[in-house]
Motif scaffolding. Structure first.
Motif, mmCIF file in Angstrom:
data_model
loop_
_atom_site.group_PDB
_atom_site.id
_atom_site.type_symbol
_atom_site.label_atom_id
_atom_site.label_comp_id
_atom_site.label_asym_id
_atom_site.label_seq_id
_atom_site.Cartn_x
_atom_site.Cartn_y
_atom_site.Cartn_z
ATOM 1 N N ALA A 56 0.660 -1.070 -0.043
ATOM 2 C CA ALA A 56 -0.198 -0.097 0.062
ATOM 3 C C ALA A 56 0.749 1.397 0.037
ATOM 4 N N TYR A 57 2.054 1.152 0.613
ATOM 5 C CA TYR A 57 2.831 2.541 0.865
ATOM 6 C C TYR A 57 3.460 2.566 -0.621
ATOM 7 N N GLU A 58 3.925 1.693 -1.263
ATOM 8 C CA GLU A 58 4.516 1.808 -2.507
ATOM 9 C C GLU A 58 3.603 2.115 -3.578
ATOM 10 N N GLY A 59 2.429 1.569 -3.352
ATOM 11 C CA GLY A 59 1.501 1.905 -4.381
ATOM 12 C C GLY A 59 0.521 3.060 -4.230
ATOM 13 N N PRO A 60 -0.603 2.687 -3.781
ATOM 14 C CA PRO A 60 -1.601 4.000 -3.790
ATOM 15 C C PRO A 60 -1.319 5.178 -3.063
ATOM 16 N N MET A 84 -0.677 8.939 -4.255
ATOM 17 C CA MET A 84 -2.003 9.768 -3.880
ATOM 18 C C MET A 84 -1.706 11.287 -3.596
ATOM 19 N N PRO A 85 -2.340 12.244 -4.345
ATOM 20 C CA PRO A 85 -1.906 13.707 -3.713
ATOM 21 C C PRO A 85 -2.140 13.880 -2.158
ATOM 22 N N ALA A 86 -1.526 14.662 -1.780
ATOM 23 C CA ALA A 86 -1.353 14.789 -0.308
ATOM 24 C C ALA A 86 -2.756 15.366 0.275
ATOM 25 N N ALA A 87 -3.231 16.152 -0.706
ATOM 26 C CA ALA A 87 -4.736 16.568 -0.050
ATOM 27 C C ALA A 87 -5.754 15.706 0.013
ATOM 28 N N ILE A 115 -14.603 1.711 10.501
ATOM 29 C CA ILE A 115 -14.768 2.954 9.996
ATOM 30 C C ILE A 115 -13.638 3.510 8.975
ATOM 31 N N LEU A 116 -12.712 2.915 9.046
ATOM 32 C CA LEU A 116 -11.653 2.957 7.953
ATOM 33 C C LEU A 116 -12.108 2.229 6.657
ATOM 34 N N ALA A 117 -12.472 1.174 6.678
ATOM 35 C CA ALA A 117 -13.179 0.316 5.572
ATOM 36 C C ALA A 117 -14.293 1.115 4.980
ATOM 37 N N ASP A 118 -15.117 1.687 5.890
ATOM 38 C CA ASP A 118 -16.433 2.715 5.310
ATOM 39 C C ASP A 118 -15.798 3.616 4.672
ATOM 40 N N ALA A 119 -14.755 4.281 5.099
ATOM 41 C CA ALA A 119 -14.215 5.481 4.806
ATOM 42 C C ALA A 119 -13.517 5.352 3.281
ATOM 43 N N GLY A 120 -13.290 3.881 3.000
ATOM 44 C CA GLY A 120 -12.910 3.541 1.648
ATOM 45 C C GLY A 120 -11.146 3.602 1.564
ATOM 46 N N LEU A 121 -10.755 3.894 2.836
ATOM 47 C CA LEU A 121 -9.144 3.715 2.807
ATOM 48 C C LEU A 121 -8.718 2.472 2.015
ATOM 49 N N PRO A 122 -7.601 2.766 1.280
ATOM 50 C CA PRO A 122 -7.155 1.801 0.350
ATOM 51 C C PRO A 122 -6.536 0.680 1.248
#
Lengths: 495, 361, 296
Positions: A82-86, A90-93, A210-217
């Motif tokens: 995940a770190y090396e990927g999305p 991802m833009p910081a914002a 909550i993280l999953a619902d937020a759509g966190l990669p």
């Protein structure tokens, strides 16, 4: 000669006992079984299930799947991907917007989280409701805004994340500690593998929802319940770039030792034995409130608890009288009752430790006073306790008890107060009570502690750095200073 | 004279204690409180100010100033935090019913308007005796509080009821009059049958640091009360700081006031939870030092049952359960009573009630 | 025949608490130049010398940390002035001791002076750059200030006897710490010469303590010492480094392990930040009246 009628004594007043006002346990939607959160999925771990117990009733609350060393490996791999990927792409914002979502998600499920926390941990519902959960949400909200402003973190124009972060948190503020750890790590662009405490894994797993619902990669945050062995496997895993640990100084030492020579980054937030210093010109009634809050907040399960009261000899009797009266009004009992001030000790093991350490106070000649509050028939409870006549050499003045036990020492001069306050290998927090402005600032500078509360105690805010001096650990959490724990400076070839 | 504890409904909640010594002689008018009074201050009454520091405090002007300025300060944020914490107590079911009845029995039902008439006072007195005639077991209130010229009407209406007749006096609400006028005001209320006197302190003198003058006036008024219980209104909203509220409270206690009372109801802010808490702490500290019980009366701004219950929680936890007694705690209020009655019905009947089920007086 | 004057050789001693003692052990070791020629006998510090140095550093800490940032800046700047005045001596030491060519030695001394000047200018910026007023969600004034960690034990880099040493020491003391530094074992002469510079500057005794000898022998005692707050492992080789880090864990010391070693590069701030603690102070604010809350 004036003869004025004396003021008569009233008769017996009303016996007024507050009726139980329990929060509804159903709001917690506790499930029979919780699974770990790995690479975006809720999965069974290969470790043995653990049973989380409600410390107020000693009844099992839920079974929780735990991780094995192989699961830790999978989680670190997922976090690396995940770190090396999305996450890095991802833009910081945008990264910040995920954190804002998480903050909102916590707020939306606040009441549920508070109930789960209280059932799992034993802390009074009014504390999980008014402190733990709102502050957890605030931490995500605060750090969300940092994600696209890291150039202003004081680490040069383009600081970089560290990579995959392994985090191990304690049982005293289960959700809040998860937020303290995860929010800055993500804001700085890292990915996370977090291990909640063995006795309090539930809110971290609700947070995972909550993280999953937020759509966190997938893989950005992984939450692996388990005991100390899982923590060990995590902090020693070669795929981890940084370890953040909150817990005892003993375990902190072991981790620091284990990481020696590896070049991996480390921050530690460890134990404390804070002095709460009351001068004779203090606002005494508020000082008494601060002393009570300092040691009985969260049953004294607070690393920065004001467990050593240093009171100027000239007001010691007055302060102690007021203190005992005030402590007698504390309501100990069912943590789910909205009127409960002191809840349950988190585990039988901790209760035993508190009991044993307090017993040394008797043996070493301190005078024990115990609040007359009734104790429930079952559950792990320890009544608010005050030891007076304590000297610096006693164990109850030196060892962290991590329970509702206050040790009272006296001093004569400010110099003596500073000398006694600093006479500990710890240095997490301290309190000062005086109405004299110059003394407040003088004391604040003389005390070797990472947080000094003057005329208040136990205040926390995501904007304010928190962390220890000396054996209370290193690194800060919160504020701009807290970001340094998760960023690599971009400057200095000779650094 | 009837200076005994309020009877009736209150008695159902708490046994009355010993009344004041009925043999206390009335004082000759105008014997105290003259200029320089502090220098010739009489010895404290037996039982009063046993604490050496306290007796020293009133020796002269400068000791009084030293004592009051030496009181521990109050940190406003910490105070307000405790008040807010107590306000989160959840009082439900039977404990709420108990609180409502206790609060009713503590009400000083008040009308202090220029437009007050005998008719208005009569209807208030009727309400005071039987706040909710349709409901059994509702206690009567503690007292009716009126201006001196209407005391006679109230006294007549309340004779034998056990409900006290309180009168404001001393050039209420401003207190801006000559001492002789204030004392005459008190005597006229006493003569008309008042059982309790609510005086105002001279805030001007207090704020100018003339503590001795304020002390002397309270002593003089107390003598003029001739054994009636004296409530000393501090008008906290004009004192500016919690430190001043604490100093004024101690000044009133040192001077022998039976009650420390927050406000006239004519100045905002009036009774707030933190201010009431300061007064409760003062009487608790006074008790710890002297063994004497003094009373507290927040007045002005307490309109709802929720407010009243929050105050009772503070009484219970700051001063102590001994103060859960109309003898030691009162609410100075007018509209509060109806809300208490409404909530009482809601609690008893299990559904929300409406304003027209309680009387408008 | 004219008689050539015999130069007076210097006895190289330790620098502890502002004085120049011999090693309590009485031990010395010979230092040789690049061609193997004998240069001097240098004190070989013992465990007890390290202990004495820590005592001196601790004693000096309170005063040094408590001095105003402006004053501390002036004192550090004064070191640069004194070093500049002895430029020739240091160039000579680098040429004879390290075999540097004179131009490179001159550049190194100049860079060392400039490095000290750089950090002298930091003393009164630290609080502004790494401190903060914290906008907490409540009626409190909360501020965070950087404070020095305490006594730092440092290992100077083995290969750059003057610039490397200065680059390690200057940031440690600029931020208000005191230091016990182990000089490069094979090139200790510039370190002792620097001690003479420090002794004749305005630096209070004990703020900088310089030991010569074998780091592998002394450093473990410093790493495990209960009154040492932090370690700077710049000069420690990989194996020693791991051992020292393990020893440091016993009392949870802060450990700085550098990632680079180019002493001519701009210094950055990592070394300054490494030995700063952040202290957060809270005090109630706002409520000045009975209407409560908020300020004006």
């Amino acid at each position: 000669m004036t003869a004025i009628a004396p003021h008569p004594t009233p008769g017996s007043a009303l016996e007024w006992d507050y009726a139980p006002a329990p929060e509804s346990a159903a709001i917690g939607r506790i499930r029979d079984r919780y699974r770990m959160y790995l690479d975006g999925d809720f999965v069974d771990g290969q470790g043995d299930d653990l049973t989380s117990v409600n410390p107020a009733t000693e009844e099992p609350l839920a079974t929780v799947s735990t991780a094995s060393a192989a699961d830790v490996d999978r989680a670190v791999t997922a976090a690396r991907r995940a770190y090396e990927g999305p996450w890095s792409a991802m833009p910081a914002a945008e990264r910040g917007k995920y954190l804002f979502r998480i903050a909102r998600g916590i707020a939306e499920r606040a009441r549920e989280l508070a109930v789960v926390e209280t059932l799992d941990n034993g802390k009074p519902i009014k504390e999980s409701r008014d402190v733990d959960v709102p502050t957890a949400s605030a931490h995500f909200f605060y750090h969300a805004g940092w994600a696209d402003k890291l150039a202003h973190a004081g680490l040069g124009p383009a600081p970089r994340p560290l990579g995959v972060v392994g985090q191990v948190i304690p049982w005293n503020f289960p959700l809040l500690m998860a937020a303290w750890k995860i929010a800055p790590a993500l804001a700085a662009g890292n990915t996370v593998v977090l291990k909640p405490a063995e006795t309090t894994p539930l809110t971290a797993l609700v947070l995972a929802e909550i993280l999953a619902d937020a759509g966190l990669p997938d893989g950005v945050v992984n939450i692996l319940p388990g005991a100390g062995d899982v923590g060990q496997a995590l902090v020693r895993h070669p795929g981890i770039d940084k370890v953040a640990f909150t817990g005892s100084t003993e375990v902190g030492r072991q981790i620091q030792s284990a990481l020696a020579g590896t070049g991996r980054a480390l921050t530690l937030e460890l134990g404390g034995k804070a002095a709460n210093i009351v001068f004779d010109d203090a606002p005494l009634d508020q000082a008494v409130e601060g002393i009570v809050n300092g040691i009985f907040f969260n049953q004294g399960h607070v690393c920065c608890a004001g467990s050593r009261l240093l009171v100027q000899e000239s007001v010691a009797d007055e302060v102690l009288d007021k203190l005992r009266l005030r402590i007698s009004t504390l309501r100990l009992g069912d943590p789910m009752d909205k009127n409960t001030d002191v809840g349950a000790v988190n585990s039988a093991e901790q209760l035993q430790r508190i009991t044993e350490l307090s017993a040394t106070g008797d043996l070493e000649g301190a005078q024990r006073w115990t609040s007359p509050c009734p104790l429930p028939d079952r559950g792990y409870f320890f009544p608010p306790t005050v030891f007076s006549g304590v000297t610096q050499s006693m164990r109850i003045a030196r060892d962290e008890i991590f329970g509702p036990v206050l040790s009272v020492l006296t001093f004569r001069t400010p110099d003596e107060a500073v000398a006694k306050a600093n006479n500990t290998p710890y240095g997490l927090s301290a309190g000062v009570w005086t109405e004299k402005g110059s003394r407040i600032l003088g004391m604040a500078s003389a005390l070797r502690a990472g947080v000094v509360w003057a005329n208040t105690f136990n205040r926390f805010d995501p904007t304010a750095a928190f962390g220890g001096y000396r054996e209370s650990g290193f690194g800060r959490e919160g504020g701009r200073a807290g970001l340094a724990a998760y960023l690599r400076s971009d400057e200095g070839a000779q650094a | 004279m009837d200076t005994a504890r309020p009877q009736g409904g209150a008695a159902a909640l708490a046994e009355p204690g010993a009344g004041p010594d009925a043999t206390t002689p009335a004082l000759p008018a105008g014997t105290a409180g003259t200029a320089g009074g502090l220098q010739q201050r009489p010895a404290p009454s037996p039982g009063l100010r046993t604490d050496a520091e306290l007796s020293d405090a009133t020796r002269d002007d400068s000791s009084l100033r030293r004592f009051l300025r030496g009181l521990p300060g109050i940190d406003p944020v910490g105070l307000e935090q405790r008040a807010a914490g107590l306000a989160t107590r959840s009082i439900k079911k039977n404990s709420k019913l108990q609180a409502i009845d206790l609060a009713i029995s503590m009400v000083d039902l008040t009308t202090l308007e220029g437009a007050d008439t005998p008719g208005k006072v009569r209807s208030l007195a009727a309400k005071a005796r039987r706040p909710d005639p349709a409901q059994p077991g509702v206690p009567s209130v503690a007292a009716v509080c009126v201006y001196p010229d209407l005391v006679a009407v109230a006294a007549e209406q309340l004779a034998g009821s056990g409900v006290g007749v309180a009168s404001v006096a001393t050039a209420f609400p401003s207190g801006r009059a000559a001492l002789a006028v204030k004392l005459a005001d008190v005597r006229s209320a006493v003569d008309a049958g008042a059982t309790e006197i609510d005086m105002v302190i001279d805030r001007g003198a207090f704020l100018a640091g003339r503590f001795g003058e304020v002390f002397d006036q309270i002593v003089a008024v107390r003598q003029a009360c001739a054994g009636r219980r004296l409530k000393v209104i501090l008008e906290t909203g004009e004192l500016g700081t919690y430190d001043n509220v604490r100093r004024a409270a101690w000044l009133a206690l040192l001077a022998g006031g039976d009650f420390v009372k927050t406000s006239t109801g004519k100045v905002s802010p009036a009774a707030t939870l933190p201010v009431t808490q300061v007064l409760l702490q003062a009487v608790a500290d006074w008790h710890a030092r002297t063994g004497e019980y003094r009373a507290v009366k927040p007045a002005g701004g307490i309109r709802t049952t929720k407010d009243a219950v929050r105050h009772l929680v503070a009484v219970n936890e700051v001063a102590g359960p001994a103060w859960l007694d109309p003898y030691l705690f009162r609410f100075g209020a007018s509209s509060l009573l109806n809300d208490l009655l409404l909530q009482r019905r809601t609690q008893r009947e299990g559904h929300y009630s409406g304003p027209d089920y309680v009387t408008v007086d | 025949m004219s008689q050539q004057r015999l130069p007076v050789a210097k006895t190289y001693k330790l620098f502890v608490g502002g004085a120049f003692p011999r090693s309590e052990s009485g031990r010395t070791y010979p230092v040789r130049g690049p061609g193997g020629e004998f240069l001097a006998n240098v004190a070989r510090a013992s465990r007890k010398d390290a202990r004495d140095a820590v005592v001196a550093a601790r004693k000096a800490f309170r005063g040094w940390a408590g001095t105003t940032a402006y004053n501390r800046g002036q004192v550090v700047y004064r070191i640069a002035e004194m070093l500049e005045g002895r430029r020739a001596q240091f160039v000579d030491l680098l040429v004879t001791g390290d075999g540097a060519d004179p131009a490179a030695a001159g550049a190194a001394v100049d860079a060392a002076v400039d490095r000290i000047v750089h950090f002298a200018g930091w003393t009164d910026k630290l609080a502004a750059v790494w401190g903060s007023a914290n906008p907490v969600a409540g009626p409190y004034f909360s501020f965070s200030v950087p404070e020095p960690t305490g006594v730092v034990a440092a290992l100077a880099p083995p290969d750059d006897a003057l610039l490397g040493l200065v680059s390690v020491v200057a940031p440690i003391i600029a931020s208000g710490n005191t230091v016990v530094v182990l000089a490069a074992p094979d090139h200790p002469l510039p370190a002792i010469a620097l001690a003479e510079v420090l002794a004749t500057s305005d630096l209070p005794g004990g703020v900088v303590n310089i030991l010569t000898g074998d780091p592998a022998e002394i450093a473990p005692h410093l790493a495990a010492h209960g009154d040492v707050d932090a370690l700077d492992l710049t000069g420690a080789g990989a194996e020693l480094r791991a051992d020292l880090e393990r020893a440091a864990a016993g009392t949870v010391k802060r450990v700085h392990v550098p990632t680079g070693s180019d002493w001519t590069a701009p210094p950055g701030t990592a070394r300054l930040r490494a030995f700063l603690e952040v202290k957060t102070v809270w005090h109630p604010t706002g409520a000045v009246s009975l209407t409560g809350g908020g300020g004006y």
